[in-house]
Scaffold this motif. Structure first.
Motif, PDB file in Angstrom:
ATOM      1  N   PRO A 281     -40.484  28.356   7.610  1.00 44.20           N
ATOM      2  CA  PRO A 281     -40.472  29.960   7.376  1.00 44.20           C
ATOM      3  C   PRO A 281     -40.726  30.382   6.262  1.00 44.20           C
ATOM      4  O   PRO A 281     -41.248  31.429   6.069  1.00 44.20           O
ATOM      5  N   ALA A 282     -40.601  29.471   5.187  1.00 44.84           N
ATOM      6  CA  ALA A 282     -40.684  30.013   3.653  1.00 44.84           C
ATOM      7  C   ALA A 282     -42.368  30.285   3.647  1.00 44.84           C
ATOM      8  O   ALA A 282     -43.012  31.031   2.874  1.00 44.84           O
ATOM      9  N   THR A 283     -43.348  29.431   4.550  1.00 47.82           N
ATOM     10  CA  THR A 283     -44.863  29.800   4.401  1.00 47.82           C
ATOM     11  C   THR A 283     -45.139  31.382   4.664  1.00 47.82           C
ATOM     12  O   THR A 283     -45.868  32.082   4.137  1.00 47.82           O
ATOM     13  N   TYR A 284     -44.346  31.664   5.870  1.00 46.71           N
ATOM     14  CA  TYR A 284     -44.725  33.047   6.170  1.00 46.71           C
ATOM     15  C   TYR A 284     -44.074  33.999   5.424  1.00 46.71           C
ATOM     16  O   TYR A 284     -44.569  35.341   5.180  1.00 46.71           O
ATOM     17  N   THR A 285     -42.768  33.601   4.805  1.00 49.02           N
ATOM     18  CA  THR A 285     -42.115  34.531   3.728  1.00 49.02           C
ATOM     19  C   THR A 285     -42.852  34.719   2.768  1.00 49.02           C
ATOM     20  O   THR A 285     -43.132  35.855   1.980  1.00 49.02           O
ATOM     21  N   LEU A 286     -43.746  33.691   2.013  1.00 47.42           N
ATOM     22  CA  LEU A 286     -44.436  33.883   0.804  1.00 47.42           C
ATOM     23  C   LEU A 286     -45.610  34.636   1.151  1.00 47.42           C
ATOM     24  O   LEU A 286     -45.823  35.394   0.213  1.00 47.42           O
ATOM     25  N   ARG A 287     -46.166  34.317   2.296  1.00 44.05           N
ATOM     26  CA  ARG A 287     -47.488  35.293   2.563  1.00 44.05           C
ATOM     27  C   ARG A 287     -47.045  36.567   2.885  1.00 44.05           C
ATOM     28  O   ARG A 287     -47.991  37.478   2.168  1.00 44.05           O
ATOM     29  N   ALA A 288     -45.939  36.982   3.469  1.00 42.84           N
ATOM     30  CA  ALA A 288     -45.761  38.414   3.528  1.00 42.84           C
ATOM     31  C   ALA A 288     -45.449  38.989   2.169  1.00 42.84           C
ATOM     32  O   ALA A 288     -45.735  40.196   1.843  1.00 42.84           O
ATOM     33  N   ALA A 289     -44.476  38.316   1.577  1.00 40.88           N
ATOM     34  CA  ALA A 289     -44.116  39.115   0.184  1.00 40.88           C
ATOM     35  C   ALA A 289     -45.136  39.036  -0.933  1.00 40.88           C
ATOM     36  O   ALA A 289     -45.158  40.160  -1.483  1.00 40.88           O
ATOM     37  N   ARG A 290     -46.301  38.118  -0.735  1.00 40.25           N
ATOM     38  CA  ARG A 290     -46.993  38.262  -1.790  1.00 40.25           C
ATOM     39  C   ARG A 290     -47.832  39.475  -1.212  1.00 40.25           C
ATOM     40  O   ARG A 290     -48.574  40.175  -1.913  1.00 40.25           O
TER      41      ARG A 290
END
Length: 266
Positions: free
Chosen positions: A206-215
């Motif tokens: 889930p961190a992959t999608y979190t980082l992509r969205a947050a950036r």
């Protein structure tokens, strides 16, 4: 009935915050280390670019998000270890409360504590680097954090069963899991930088999608409508992982009680 359970959950969260007061010196050291670590990562960006810019913000965002997500995961997964350390594990597990109430309070604490730490580090880093966040969509960034918290709570509940199964080695295993998530999620680099055989595993974090969205929100100013697919994905993952985590934890609890592992001495 529901009000009573919610009050009990908040009581567990309050107990954990009281533990922070008890070990306040260690908490200050830990936050200081997090601030220095984030600044160090930002300085790598300065050296690489020769000046402040998007690379610094890219790295700082990764450090901040990982700090928040790892705190949520760690505090939930280490809840059993804390109970053993404080000598309260037998009393807590034998108390006439639902396990959901107990773990729900721990999750509330983890999110609140993680948010406070992240704000402190963000302010310190912003002052240190003079970062310009005028183009960032902070509301969308907060929405990403809220959605991603669900996923890491679910994973934390799954990892929390390890100290139940093995009091001696369970805590170490949770740190290994945390480190592996850090490796495959693209916290400080694009996922494409990973070896080709590791890249497919990033899709399960889930961190992959979190980082992509947050950036996208903080670097490009993406709004909630643009991030809707990622937010929906993170929410669905979280809503799926939390009940699975609770079920796995209940299995571990029954096993620990049956085999006599649920003791202060481990």
């Amino acid at each position: 009935m529901l009000a009573r359970e919610l009050k009990a959950s908040f009581a567990f969260a309050e107990r954990q915050f009281n533990l922070i007061k008890r070990y306040i010196n260690w908490e200050i050291v830990d936050i200081f280390y997090t601030i220095i670590n984030t600044m160090t990562i930002g300085l790598i960006g300065i050296q690489s670019e020769g000046k402040t810019g998007n690379l610094i913000l890219y790295l700082v965002i990764g450090a901040l998000l990982w700090s928040f997500l790892s705190v949520v995961f760690h505090e939930v997964s280490e809840s059993v270890s804390w109970e053993r350390w404080e000598g309260t594990i037998e009393y807590t597990f034998m108390a006439p409360i639902h396990r959901l109430t107990h773990l729900g309070g721990m999750c509330l604490y983890a999110i609140g504590y993680g948010a406070i730490r992240t704000i402190i580090v963000l302010v310190a880093v912003k002052l240190f680097f003079g970062l310009n966040l005028t183009g960032a969509n902070l509301l969308a960034g907060l929405a990403v954090l809220a959605a991603s918290s669900l996923s890491f709570i679910g994973m934390g509940l799954m990892a929390a069963v390890l100290p139940l199964m093995s009091p001696e080695k369970g805590s170490q295993a949770t740190h290994i899991i945390q480190g592996f998530i850090l490796l495959i999620s693209g916290v400080y680099y694009e996922v494409e930088a990973l070896p080709s055989w590791l890249q497919p595993l990033s899709r399960f974090s889930p961190a992959t999608y979190t980082l992509r969205a947050a950036r996208a929100a903080l670097l490009d100013g993406a709004g909630l409508s643009q991030l809707a697919p990622e937010l929906l994905r993170l929410t669905c993952i979280g809503l799926a992982l939390i009940p699975v985590g609770l079920y796995i934890f209940s299995l571990g609890e029954r096993y620990a009680m049956r085999t006599g592992k649920l003791t202060r001495s481990g």
